[in-house]
Design a protein around this motif. Structure first.
Motif, PDB file in Angstrom:
ATOM      1  N   TYR A 233       0.820  -1.207   0.000  1.00 53.76           N
ATOM      2  CA  TYR A 233       0.000   0.000   0.000  1.00 53.76           C
ATOM      3  C   TYR A 233       0.858   1.264   0.000  1.00 53.76           C
ATOM      4  O   TYR A 233       0.660   2.169  -0.822  1.00 53.76           O
ATOM      5  N   TYR A 234       1.828   1.334   0.911  1.00 59.16           N
ATOM      6  CA  TYR A 234       2.678   2.521   0.972  1.00 59.16           C
ATOM      7  C   TYR A 234       3.753   2.502  -0.107  1.00 59.16           C
ATOM      8  O   TYR A 234       4.191   3.555  -0.578  1.00 59.16           O
ATOM      9  N   GLY A 235       4.169   1.299  -0.503  1.00 57.43           N
ATOM     10  CA  GLY A 235       5.164   1.206  -1.560  1.00 57.43           C
ATOM     11  C   GLY A 235       4.660   1.769  -2.874  1.00 57.43           C
ATOM     12  O   GLY A 235       5.379   2.495  -3.574  1.00 57.43           O
ATOM     13  N   ILE A 236       3.411   1.453  -3.224  1.00 57.24           N
ATOM     14  CA  ILE A 236       2.835   1.983  -4.469  1.00 57.24           C
ATOM     15  C   ILE A 236       2.731   3.496  -4.405  1.00 57.24           C
ATOM     16  O   ILE A 236       3.045   4.205  -5.375  1.00 57.24           O
ATOM     17  N   GLN A 237       2.307   4.023  -3.253  1.00 63.08           N
ATOM     18  CA  GLN A 237       2.147   5.477  -3.133  1.00 63.08           C
ATOM     19  C   GLN A 237       3.483   6.208  -3.222  1.00 63.08           C
ATOM     20  O   GLN A 237       3.607   7.213  -3.933  1.00 63.08           O
ATOM     21  N   LEU A 238       4.463   5.718  -2.484  1.00 59.82           N
ATOM     22  CA  LEU A 238       5.765   6.391  -2.471  1.00 59.82           C
ATOM     23  C   LEU A 238       6.544   6.163  -3.760  1.00 59.82           C
ATOM     24  O   LEU A 238       7.443   6.942  -4.095  1.00 59.82           O
ATOM     25  N   ASN A 239       6.182   5.123  -4.497  1.00 61.71           N
ATOM     26  CA  ASN A 239       6.905   4.787  -5.725  1.00 61.71           C
ATOM     27  C   ASN A 239       6.399   5.553  -6.942  1.00 61.71           C
ATOM     28  O   ASN A 239       6.862   5.330  -8.058  1.00 61.71           O
ATOM     29  N   VAL A 240       5.449   6.466  -6.732  1.00 61.41           N
ATOM     30  CA  VAL A 240       4.862   7.188  -7.868  1.00 61.41           C
ATOM     31  C   VAL A 240       5.898   8.028  -8.604  1.00 61.41           C
ATOM     32  O   VAL A 240       5.755   8.285  -9.812  1.00 61.41           O
ATOM     33  N   GLU A 241       6.944   8.465  -7.910  1.00 57.32           N
ATOM     34  CA  GLU A 241       7.936   9.305  -8.578  1.00 57.32           C
ATOM     35  C   GLU A 241       8.706   8.539  -9.645  1.00 57.32           C
ATOM     36  O   GLU A 241       9.324   9.138 -10.518  1.00 57.32           O
ATOM     37  N   ASN A 242       8.643   7.204  -9.595  1.00 59.52           N
ATOM     38  CA  ASN A 242       9.335   6.385 -10.602  1.00 59.52           C
ATOM     39  C   ASN A 242       8.468   6.080 -11.810  1.00 59.52           C
ATOM     40  O   ASN A 242       8.831   5.252 -12.644  1.00 59.52           O
ATOM     41  N   LEU A 243       7.306   6.774 -11.912  1.00 56.16           N
ATOM     42  CA  LEU A 243       6.434   6.593 -13.075  1.00 56.16           C
ATOM     43  C   LEU A 243       6.733   7.605 -14.175  1.00 56.16           C
ATOM     44  O   LEU A 243       6.110   7.575 -15.230  1.00 56.16           O
ATOM     45  N   ASN A 244       7.645   8.547 -13.942  1.00 54.72           N
ATOM     46  CA  ASN A 244       7.970   9.597 -14.928  1.00 54.72           C
ATOM     47  C   ASN A 244       6.751  10.429 -15.289  1.00 54.72           C
ATOM     48  O   ASN A 244       6.535  10.780 -16.443  1.00 54.72           O
ATOM     49  N   PHE A 245       5.932  10.718 -14.275  1.00 49.71           N
ATOM     50  CA  PHE A 245       4.760  11.567 -14.466  1.00 49.71           C
ATOM     51  C   PHE A 245       4.864  12.777 -13.555  1.00 49.71           C
ATOM     52  O   PHE A 245       5.672  12.803 -12.611  1.00 49.71           O
ATOM     53  N   ASN A 246       4.023  13.777 -13.826  1.00 46.69           N
ATOM     54  CA  ASN A 246       3.926  14.918 -12.931  1.00 46.69           C
ATOM     55  C   ASN A 246       3.525  14.435 -11.541  1.00 46.69           C
ATOM     56  O   ASN A 246       2.531  13.724 -11.381  1.00 46.69           O
ATOM     57  N   LEU A 247       4.293  14.805 -10.523  1.00 42.80           N
ATOM     58  CA  LEU A 247       4.091  14.274  -9.182  1.00 42.80           C
ATOM     59  C   LEU A 247       2.717  14.631  -8.633  1.00 42.80           C
ATOM     60  O   LEU A 247       2.020  13.778  -8.056  1.00 42.80           O
ATOM     61  N   TYR A 248       2.286  15.884  -8.805  1.00 50.01           N
ATOM     62  CA  TYR A 248       0.996  16.319  -8.270  1.00 50.01           C
ATOM     63  C   TYR A 248      -0.147  15.571  -8.942  1.00 50.01           C
ATOM     64  O   TYR A 248      -1.116  15.160  -8.288  1.00 50.01           O
ATOM     65  N   LEU A 249      -0.058  15.371 -10.256  1.00 50.16           N
ATOM     66  CA  LEU A 249      -1.095  14.648 -10.991  1.00 50.16           C
ATOM     67  C   LEU A 249      -1.162  13.190 -10.548  1.00 50.16           C
ATOM     68  O   LEU A 249      -2.247  12.653 -10.312  1.00 50.16           O
ATOM     69  N   THR A 250      -0.013  12.549 -10.420  1.00 52.40           N
ATOM     70  CA  THR A 250       0.005  11.132 -10.063  1.00 52.40           C
ATOM     71  C   THR A 250      -0.543  10.914  -8.661  1.00 52.40           C
ATOM     72  O   THR A 250      -1.332   9.985  -8.433  1.00 52.40           O
ATOM     73  N   VAL A 251      -0.143  11.751  -7.700  1.00 55.67           N
ATOM     74  CA  VAL A 251      -0.647  11.624  -6.337  1.00 55.67           C
ATOM     75  C   VAL A 251      -2.152  11.885  -6.305  1.00 55.67           C
ATOM     76  O   VAL A 251      -2.904  11.189  -5.606  1.00 55.67           O
ATOM     77  N   ALA A 252      -2.621  12.875  -7.065  1.00 54.90           N
ATOM     78  CA  ALA A 252      -4.054  13.161  -7.118  1.00 54.90           C
ATOM     79  C   ALA A 252      -4.831  11.979  -7.687  1.00 54.90           C
ATOM     80  O   ALA A 252      -5.913  11.631  -7.188  1.00 54.90           O
TER      81      ALA A 252
END
Length: 536
Positions: free
Chosen positions: A351-370
């Motif tokens: 659960y937390y790994g997927i959330q914290l790993n969003v920066e490795n998706l090469n997407f805008n951080l704010y968009l991905t977290v939203a």
């Protein structure tokens, strides 16, 4: 006929002593009809089912009131996505954006941070090159602090302070430590205060879900348990907005979020009720009855004047009676909590790994977290619906398998995202589905943990589950650091952990529509009788 099936409790003759029906005793359940000086006695479950209502206006308001605190749990846990984020840098000569690894061979006069020095802790303290792995330290210590704090709060909530006072203490100390973080002079003080913040905030989740579910009928426990995850989602969703507005100062972000638990503790929490089950187990029968009367009155009902509550601990005059049930000496409880914690470790890691790993998706951080935060909403509503129609065990395992499959697909897609740019959108979609499934598994396991253990150790057992969640989560920041070098491997590890969690849960007992017991002895006898009945 079982006591809970009786429509109208039968009055019995008064007697100075309380006697228990032998057949109910064999099942480990306190009988609904006992001779007493006041007429007749019922268990808390029976009072709720027969007189208060399984889910009335009073219980809904109470559940919503205590569940609001989940908002601060989410903000404290996930704020590091923005405060510890990897900022962009650019060359002063050309203005070209460069990655952190490319800065190692440049002098400080050749480049600058795009968002300024105060954007994140990385830019303020130059945590790059040989210092880059220090970035994972604060988040890891935060989850380790949560691990230790969960055990401490679980003990306090079951023994000394009760659920409500423990929640109050947790909110106040969360405010103090979050505010202190905003004044950190260096990475070492910051990391220590994140540890303290994780320790002190860890009482919020377990106390909230126990407080919310202990006053409703068994039919609605699962759905009411989801209230907290709805507010957790709101807290998660608020972070991209606050993070964007305060993108120039990570310190201001902490200051804003620190004020919310203080306001809640002062203005809202005083209106919540203490758990009548906990009050009864601690021998405070009059206070427990007073809470039940208030719930009944706010539901437009009234408890019978000659009604009393069954004391779940017989021979209370013996001071050792309530403390003799040692959790770690009860074999079935130890076996069960080990299985629950194994499943919780994998679920927390995913659960937390997927959330914290969003920066490795090469997407805008704010968009991905939203996007991830928005996926929490269908997870809550779908989970609430499925908890009403499905058994807990298969629902959790299927959700875990789905999350694991999605993560493994993300690993495959990460191989081609540079060659085929369109695949990054597909990867985002698959990651969002995987996160929704992991969120459902997380929520279901929380509710499952509440139902698997009796009142006198329920908060302690849930706190151990929280410890397992946090132990898994503490490894997630290290995985994110690995993902910066190899994104595919990070998703493979997350996917495998999710699959294993689903497998472990197959050995847990099903609890849908099962009663909530008050003591370990009571539950042990009841389940032993059920097992004998099934075998025969």
């Amino acid at each position: 006929m079982k006591p809970t099936e009786q429509k109208t409790p039968k009055l019995v003759e008064t007697s100075p002593n309380i006697s228990t029906d032998s057949s109910a005793s064999e099942k480990g359940e306190a009988t609904s009809q006992q001779q007493s000086n006041n007429g007749y006695a019922l268990t808390v479950d029976e009072v709720i089912e027969q007189h208060i209502g399984v889910l009335g206006f009073a219980q809904i308001v109470h559940a919503l009131l205590v569940s609001i605190a989940w908002t601060f749990d989410a903000q404290s846990t996930l704020i590091s996505i923005f405060s510890d984020a990897k900022p962009a840098a650019r060359l002063l000569t050309t203005g070209a954006i460069v990655e952190g690894s490319m800065l190692c061979g440049l002098s400080t006069g050749e480049w600058e941070w795009v968002g300024g020095k105060s954007d994140t802790i990385i830019s303020e303290w130059n945590l790059i090159c040989e210092h880059k792995f220090l970035v994972a330290l604060p988040s890891t210590l935060f989850f380790i602090g949560s691990l230790f704090g969960s055990g401490a709060y679980g003990y306090l909530a079951d023994s000394w302070f009760g659920r409500k006072k423990t929640l109050l203490i947790s909110c106040l100390l969360t405010f103090v430590t979050a505010l202190a973080i905003s004044f950190s002079p260096n990475i070492w003080v910051y990391a220590f205060l994140r540890f303290a913040n994780g320790f002190f905030k860890s009482g919020i989740g377990s106390c909230c879900i126990v407080l919310a579910t202990e006053v409703v009928g068994k039919k609605w426990r699962g759905q009411v348990g989801q209230f907290g995850f709805f507010f957790f989602t709101l807290g998660f969703l608020s972070l991209p907005l606050m993070g964007y507005l305060e993108r120039k100062s990570w310190r201001n972000l902490y200051r804003i979020t620190s004020l919310l638990p203080l306001g809640y503790a002062v203005f809202l929490l005083p209106f919540a009720y203490e758990s009548p089950r906990w009050l009864l187990v601690k021998g405070r029968n009059k206070e427990a009855m007073l809470v039940l009367k208030k719930l009944a009155r706010r539901n437009g009902k009234q408890l019978p004047a000659d009604l009393s509550l069954v004391d779940p601990i017989q021979g209370r005059d013996d001071r050792a009676s309530s403390s003799s049930e040692k959790f770690w000496r009860t074999k079935w409880a130890v076996k069960r909590i080990v299985m629950v914690m194994m499943a919780g470790f994998g679920t927390g890691f995913v659960y937390y790994g997927i959330q914290l790993n969003v920066e490795n998706l090469n997407f805008n951080l704010y968009l991905t977290v939203a996007v991830n935060a928005l996926m929490e909403f269908p997870a809550v509503f779908v989970g609430s619906f499925l908890l009403g129609v499905m058994n807990r065990r298969p629902l959790f395992s299927i959700s875990s398998y789905l999350a694991g499959t999605a993560c493994l697909l993300c690993a495959v897609l990460s191989l081609h995202r540079v060659v085929l740019p369109a695949t990054k959108w597909l990867q985002l979609a698959v990651e969002a589905v995987g996160f929704m499934a992991s969120s459902t598994a997380y929520d279901v396991l929380y509710v499952y943990g509440v139902e698997l253990f009796p009142t006198n150790v329920r908060n302690f057992a849930v706190s151990l589950l929280c410890q397992a969640f946090m132990l898994g989560a503490s490894a997630a920041p290290l995985l994110v650091a690995l993902g910066r070098e190899n994104a595919m491997m990070s998703f493979i590890v997350i996917g495998a952990a999710s699959m294993l969690s689903g497998v472990v849960s197959l050995w847990l007992k099903e609890t849908r529509n099962a009663p909530l017991y008050e003591t370990l002895t009571q539950q042990g006898k009841a389940e032993e009788m059920e097992n004998k009945t099934e075998c025969s």
